[in-house]
Scaffold this motif. Structure first.
Motif, PDB file in Angstrom:
ATOM      1  N   ALA A  37       0.195  -1.456  -0.500  1.00  0.00           N
ATOM      2  CA  ALA A  37       0.048  -0.205  -0.170  1.00  0.00           C
ATOM      3  C   ALA A  37       0.953   1.105  -0.189  1.00  0.00           C
ATOM      4  O   ALA A  37       0.888   2.257  -1.139  1.00  0.00           O
ATOM      5  N   GLY A  38       1.783   1.361   0.441  1.00  0.00           N
ATOM      6  CA  GLY A  38       2.476   2.464   0.951  1.00  0.00           C
ATOM      7  C   GLY A  38       3.443   2.508  -0.746  1.00  0.00           C
ATOM      8  O   GLY A  38       3.354   3.889  -0.442  1.00  0.00           O
ATOM      9  N   THR A  41       1.664   3.855  -3.397  1.00  0.00           N
ATOM     10  CA  THR A  41       0.811   5.413  -2.999  1.00  0.00           C
ATOM     11  C   THR A  41       2.285   5.893  -3.280  1.00  0.00           C
ATOM     12  O   THR A  41       1.776   7.343  -3.464  1.00  0.00           O
ATOM     13  N   LEU A  47      -4.708   1.772  -4.531  1.00  0.00           N
ATOM     14  CA  LEU A  47      -4.555   0.414  -4.225  1.00  0.00           C
ATOM     15  C   LEU A  47      -6.062   0.947  -4.116  1.00  0.00           C
ATOM     16  O   LEU A  47      -6.671   1.259  -2.926  1.00  0.00           O
ATOM     17  N   ARG A  48      -7.358   0.220  -4.858  1.00  0.00           N
ATOM     18  CA  ARG A  48      -8.330   0.070  -4.491  1.00  0.00           C
ATOM     19  C   ARG A  48      -9.075  -0.848  -3.269  1.00  0.00           C
ATOM     20  O   ARG A  48      -9.786  -0.399  -2.436  1.00  0.00           O
ATOM     21  N   GLU A  49      -8.472  -1.831  -3.403  1.00  0.00           N
ATOM     22  CA  GLU A  49      -9.533  -3.078  -3.367  1.00  0.00           C
ATOM     23  C   GLU A  49      -8.245  -4.419  -2.816  1.00  0.00           C
ATOM     24  O   GLU A  49      -7.571  -4.821  -3.366  1.00  0.00           O
ATOM     25  N   VAL A  50      -8.015  -4.983  -1.220  1.00  0.00           N
ATOM     26  CA  VAL A  50      -7.491  -5.912  -0.893  1.00  0.00           C
ATOM     27  C   VAL A  50      -8.584  -7.371  -0.838  1.00  0.00           C
ATOM     28  O   VAL A  50      -9.106  -6.819   0.556  1.00  0.00           O
TER      29      VAL A  50
ATOM     30  N   ILE B  23      -6.533   3.053   5.483  1.00  0.00           N
ATOM     31  CA  ILE B  23      -5.602   1.346   5.293  1.00  0.00           C
ATOM     32  C   ILE B  23      -5.235   1.027   3.692  1.00  0.00           C
ATOM     33  O   ILE B  23      -3.744   0.771   3.656  1.00  0.00           O
ATOM     34  N   LEU B  24      -5.435   1.344   3.345  1.00  0.00           N
ATOM     35  CA  LEU B  24      -5.495   1.331   1.449  1.00  0.00           C
ATOM     36  C   LEU B  24      -3.866   1.892   0.958  1.00  0.00           C
ATOM     37  O   LEU B  24      -3.514   1.421   0.380  1.00  0.00           O
ATOM     38  N   SER B  25      -3.988   3.314   1.652  1.00  0.00           N
ATOM     39  CA  SER B  25      -2.980   4.421   0.961  1.00  0.00           C
ATOM     40  C   SER B  25      -1.613   3.900   1.983  1.00  0.00           C
ATOM     41  O   SER B  25      -0.333   4.806   1.901  1.00  0.00           O
ATOM     42  N   GLY B  26      -1.785   2.902   2.789  1.00  0.00           N
ATOM     43  CA  GLY B  26      -0.113   2.667   3.651  1.00  0.00           C
ATOM     44  C   GLY B  26      -1.046   3.506   4.806  1.00  0.00           C
ATOM     45  O   GLY B  26       0.626   3.388   5.383  1.00  0.00           O
ATOM     46  N   ARG B  27      -1.433   4.823   5.101  1.00  0.00           N
ATOM     47  CA  ARG B  27      -0.979   5.680   5.753  1.00  0.00           C
ATOM     48  C   ARG B  27      -0.902   4.220   7.415  1.00  0.00           C
ATOM     49  O   ARG B  27      -0.207   5.311   8.715  1.00  0.00           O
ATOM     50  N   VAL B  50     -11.842 -12.095   3.825  1.00  0.00           N
ATOM     51  CA  VAL B  50     -11.582 -10.750   4.264  1.00  0.00           C
ATOM     52  C   VAL B  50     -11.210  -9.753   2.859  1.00  0.00           C
ATOM     53  O   VAL B  50     -10.383  -9.470   2.774  1.00  0.00           O
ATOM     54  N   ARG B  51     -12.203  -7.841   3.078  1.00  0.00           N
ATOM     55  CA  ARG B  51     -12.027  -7.023   2.207  1.00  0.00           C
ATOM     56  C   ARG B  51     -11.959  -5.805   2.554  1.00  0.00           C
ATOM     57  O   ARG B  51     -12.190  -5.383   4.137  1.00  0.00           O
ATOM     58  N   MET B  52     -10.835  -5.235   2.713  1.00  0.00           N
ATOM     59  CA  MET B  52     -10.213  -3.880   2.740  1.00  0.00           C
ATOM     60  C   MET B  52     -10.599  -2.625   2.087  1.00  0.00           C
ATOM     61  O   MET B  52     -10.244  -2.872   0.437  1.00  0.00           O
ATOM     62  N   ILE B  53     -11.803  -2.492   1.524  1.00  0.00           N
ATOM     63  CA  ILE B  53     -11.889  -1.500   0.368  1.00  0.00           C
ATOM     64  C   ILE B  53     -12.036   0.144   1.192  1.00  0.00           C
ATOM     65  O   ILE B  53     -11.499   0.198   2.457  1.00  0.00           O
ATOM     66  N   ARG B  54     -12.654   0.791   0.175  1.00  0.00           N
ATOM     67  CA  ARG B  54     -12.003   2.199   0.484  1.00  0.00           C
ATOM     68  C   ARG B  54     -14.349   3.033   1.044  1.00  0.00           C
ATOM     69  O   ARG B  54     -14.541   2.209   1.130  1.00  0.00           O
TER      70      ARG B  54
END
Lengths: 248, 248
Positions: A37-38, A41, A47-50, B23-27, B50-54
């Motif tokens: 992710a870092g 960026t 990064l839209r989805e994991v 989370i998705l930006s890595g911040r 698990v899904r990580m989304i915006r």
């Protein structure tokens, strides 16, 4: 707001698939997602989805097909080792409907690596030379077993040191978008005091991503307000307005 | 192998949705996924995905609809604060097609909490009392703003201390499956030496989940072999066989 932002900058997009029962059981804490992710960026790739999924063929094939259709790049982590539960390469081949077999150049990478340590290149280790037809290898400077790129999917190892080395070798080849300008203002007020003015600011700057990340230190509430955008001047202007709302 | 295992034990299944641009930006590095994964495993509930989304309404609604249909339980983390980018509650209401508005009991929780600290319950903070019709509240012992349960979706805060408190209050109410028995054997051989015998073992014990997690310490390669299953006797038998393959 990321939506708006993405539409404005038209950055390339990415999705990540983290593969492994050990992540979902809580046995292992994934660190590759946060690292990638870092890096994305910094490169101006959104990064839209994991998705974190199990060592299950149908789950892997479905995730690869869905995310490769809707993103510029897909990155996978895990499942390319020598054991019976390492099924990622075969699933990628299935997802794109191409054959997979032991490839000579990959086999030679492994042979040279294991020869140096006098280790036998047995059937299990040879599985790591199984590469889908038409894929391009990704170098593994740590333990030789290569990753690969098929279509827009980058298949990489789960071991963090190897994953990071593979990211370092593929990212420079990608055309990134405009890296985001970012500024942060730390405001020592409850988020509920900040929310009103912040919402109005966000409405006046639809091209910016304005996020509020609350903290609590020794019972004192505050929030870090992060303003991101492609145009530095716009970020400066919004940050200046924000400062006037909450003079220290 | 988790597949086989799950089919045999017919444990309840779970999916998690981690919501947040940060989370998705890595911040921010998410810690709620790893925490929930461990708690669900202890409770005998299989976390499948698990899904990580915006912070994006269409992405949240789509993920909630897809995962709530295919799992016994869904857990969300993030996006229930007072700021303009906290849109989770409205998205859950939209996903299930129910109205959402400020609810009296939630409003009273917030009013009592802020009265204690002499903080104004303004419009922004009142957003945290917006609860979809028909939902059941989840207590927030840390900062009062409640989570809620609608259908099979548990909507919780992203702040780790609050998330963990909410998990502790909802998990005991769930009917778990049979917790997995688990044993680990540390084998100081390259994973490629272990893979052959391990594959045969996995084939003879289709009801067990047998995972290999390699490590490297000071150039020495090894792997932790973890055998999990619902029947302790089966795990013992497989572990005993494994020991005979690799006598120390």
């Amino acid at each position: 707001m990321t939506d708006t932002l993405t539409d404005h900058t038209a950055n390339p997009t990415a999705a990540m698939i983290v593969i492994g029962d050990e992540i979902l059981s809580g046995r292992t804490r994934d660190s590759n997602m946060h690292y990638l992710a870092g890096e994305l960026t910094k490169a101006g790739i959104d990064l839209r989805e994991v998705r974190m999924i199990r060592d299950d063929a149908s789950a892997i094939v479905a995730a690869v097909r869905a995310l490769s259709l809707t993103n510029t790049h897909v990155f996978t982590s895990g499942g390319i080792g020598p054991t019976h539960d390492d099924i990622t390469a075969d699933c990628i081949a299935e997802a794109f409907g191409v054959p997979i077999d032991i490839r000579q150049d990959a086999r030679e990478l492994l042979a040279a690596h294991y020869a140096r340590s006098g280790t036998e290149l047995n059937a299990a280790r040879l599985r790591m030379a199984r590469i889908p037809d038409g894929a391009q290898l990704i170098e593994n400077p740590v333990s030789a077993a290569p990753g690969f790129i098929l279509e827009n999917v980058h298949v990489m190892a789960g071991v963090p040191t190897v994953f990071q080395a593979m990211v370092a070798s593929v990212l420079p080849r990608m055309t990134g978008g405009k890296p985001l300008m970012s500024q942060t203002l730390r405001i020592q007020r409850g988020e509920g005091d900040i929310a009103g003015p912040l919402g109005e600011l966000a409405a006046r700057y639809p091209d910016l991503s304005i996020g509020s990340y609350p903290y609590q230190v020794n019972g004192v509430y505050g929030a870090n307000i992060v303003i991101r955008g492609a145009e530095g001047a716009r970020v400066d202007a919004a940050m200046a307005e924000l400062g006037t709302f909450f003079p220290e």
